[in-house]
Motif scaffolding. Structure first.
Motif, PDB file in Angstrom:
ATOM      1  N   CYS A  93       0.817  -1.226   0.000  1.00 17.99           N
ATOM      2  CA  CYS A  93       0.000   0.000   0.000  1.00 17.99           C
ATOM      3  C   CYS A  93       0.843   1.264   0.000  1.00 17.99           C
ATOM      4  O   CYS A  93       0.507   2.238  -0.674  1.00 17.99           O
ATOM      5  CB  CYS A  93      -0.930   0.021   1.222  1.00 17.99           C
ATOM      6  N   PHE A 129      -5.042  -0.782  -6.886  1.00 13.22           N
ATOM      7  CA  PHE A 129      -6.230  -0.859  -6.030  1.00 13.22           C
ATOM      8  C   PHE A 129      -6.799  -2.276  -5.990  1.00 13.22           C
ATOM      9  O   PHE A 129      -7.199  -2.759  -4.925  1.00 13.22           O
ATOM     10  CB  PHE A 129      -7.299   0.137  -6.509  1.00 13.22           C
ATOM     11  N   PHE A 130      -6.856  -2.944  -7.109  1.00  5.73           N
ATOM     12  CA  PHE A 130      -7.403  -4.296  -7.145  1.00  5.73           C
ATOM     13  C   PHE A 130      -6.557  -5.241  -6.293  1.00  5.73           C
ATOM     14  O   PHE A 130      -7.078  -6.037  -5.507  1.00  5.73           O
ATOM     15  CB  PHE A 130      -7.460  -4.793  -8.588  1.00  5.73           C
ATOM     16  N   ASN A 138      -4.508  -4.565  -3.776  1.00  3.58           N
ATOM     17  CA  ASN A 138      -4.627  -4.284  -2.345  1.00  3.58           C
ATOM     18  C   ASN A 138      -6.027  -4.563  -1.810  1.00  3.58           C
ATOM     19  O   ASN A 138      -6.185  -4.887  -0.627  1.00  3.58           O
ATOM     20  CB  ASN A 138      -4.227  -2.832  -2.071  1.00  3.58           C
ATOM     21  N   THR A 139      -7.040  -4.459  -2.648  1.00  3.15           N
ATOM     22  CA  THR A 139      -8.391  -4.818  -2.216  1.00  3.15           C
ATOM     23  C   THR A 139      -8.471  -6.302  -1.872  1.00  3.15           C
ATOM     24  O   THR A 139      -9.072  -6.697  -0.866  1.00  3.15           O
ATOM     25  CB  THR A 139      -9.418  -4.482  -3.314  1.00  3.15           C
ATOM     26  N   ALA A 165      -9.230  -7.840   1.792  1.00  3.24           N
ATOM     27  CA  ALA A 165     -10.301  -8.827   1.991  1.00  3.24           C
ATOM     28  C   ALA A 165      -9.773 -10.043   2.749  1.00  3.24           C
ATOM     29  O   ALA A 165     -10.446 -10.593   3.624  1.00  3.24           O
ATOM     30  CB  ALA A 165     -10.881  -9.243   0.642  1.00  3.24           C
TER      31      ALA A 165
END
Length: 370
Positions: A263, A273-274, A276-277, A281
């Motif tokens: 991050c 973003f994908f 780290n998302t 999760a």
């Protein structure tokens, strides 16, 4: 990215992680003025590198894991449970725990070898996972082997959770977990974030070893009409170890080493973003399961008995348990049976004898019913 040198950056605290990660992510979002379907498609085509041969190997190995598990279950794990004279419910679940213990021990040992017995500095210096990164860079063969093993196993695990394992309260979450993990493995390999992946796998697999070890000892402590103190002690030691390392590896090292590196250290990577998302999760699911662990520890302190709080109550599983018991009575290696899952251990109520007595290493002993 060019090579970066200098002193190893000290690991941050939670507040520093939240503060710096949020500010970096907000800035990255504002700078992404052209983000959209068109840019996403172009980035995917420009930076994702995976061959049809690698895809074929993935499916072949996933199928192979399923066949190996079935073979070991029928030829080794079920006969072993019958030889140990396990209770029918325990004998039905023991093969799954034995299989997972074998796999996770092997995979974690290999991850440990890569991180501590080679030149890779990823554990000591997490930001180094992106040093010299470039799109389409070759994946070292030792890391590629780890990815093939782990990726194909989680492909197998999605199938196994639905069709081979006992269904539990968190089985739906487990399926989601396997899908997210597989997506992370495939995504990080295709975009050459494989160094991060090795660190993530190392931080997660150790808990599965302790979990399955604990469950096996729970099954073995009441066998052949007797009570075995050694297995009971090992089960309790495994439970304590599992609870501590879950927090230490998944809720302390994972966010402060992995998420800080992904991050904060490198905001300018494809699909920032994908990627780290998915990692966030995974962290949320680790927190979700930690709540089960807290409930389990409280129950253990009150009842002095290792028990899997994710299991359905006896009445809810009565029909399934009867079928498993009937299968065991037919033949030592009969009937497909339901197995356990990745958490500490199964209902202890069925370990009670009708007379309230157990043989403790060959000595008859009164046991209080809780």
């Amino acid at each position: 990215m060019g090579a970066q040198t200098g002193d190893v950056e000290p690991m941050p605290g939670y507040l520093e992680l939240i503060s710096r990660a949020s500010s970096v992510m907000v800035k990255a979002w504002r700078d992404c003025s052209q983000c959209g379907v068109e840019l996403t498609t172009r980035t995917l085509l420009d930076h994702a590198y995976i061959t049809w041969t690698e895809i074929a190997l993935f499916f072949f190995c996933a199928f192979l894991w399923t066949q190996i598990r079935r073979g070991l279950t029928e030829s080794l794990f079920k006969p072993l449970g019958h030889w140990c004279r396990l209770l029918p419910k325990d004998a039905a679940k023991m093969p799954e725990s034995a299989w997972k213990l074998v796999f996770y021990t092997m995979s974690w040992c290999y991850s440990t070898y890569l991180l501590f017995f080679t030149a890779y500095p990823f554990f000591q210096d997490p930001p180094s996972v992106f040093y010299n990164w470039k799109s389409g860079m070759p994946v070292p063969i030792d890391i590629a082997i780890a990815y093939l093993i782990q990726g194909s196993f989680y492909g197998h695990s999605i199938y196994a959770t639905v069709y081979m394992d006992a269904w539990r309260k968190d089985s739906a979450v487990m399926v989601v977990h396997h899908i997210i993990t597989l997506a992370l493995i495939c995504f990080s390999y295709a975009f050459r974030y494989h160094n991060v992946g090795i660190l993530v796998l190392f931080l997660h697999d150790i808990n599965d070893i302790q979990l399955e070890f604990t469950k096996l000892n729970v099954y073995l402590k009441s066998r052949g009409g007797g009570y075995f103190l050694l297995n009971d002690v090992l089960a309790n030691m495994g439970s304590v170890s599992f609870s501590i390392t879950w927090f230490w590896f998944r809720l302390y090292w994972f966010p402060l080493k992995v998420l800080y590196a992904t991050c904060v250290s490198v905001p300018n990577i494809p699909f920032y973003f994908f990627f780290n998302t998915l990692l966030l999760a995974l962290l949320l699911m680790n927190i979700y399961w930690f709540l089960f662990i807290v409930i389990f520890v409280v129950k253990l302190l009150k009842m002095k008995e290792v028990n899997d709080v994710r299991e359905y109550e006896e009445g809810e599983e009565e029909e399934e348990d009867a079928k498993a018991a009937a299968g065991l009575l037919q033949t030592p290696q009969a009937a497909a049976m339901n197995h356990g899952d990745d958490h500490p251990d199964d209902d202890a109520g069925h370990h009670k004898s009708d007379e309230g007595k157990h043989a403790q290493n060959g000595i008859a002993k009164e046991k209080k019913h809780l």
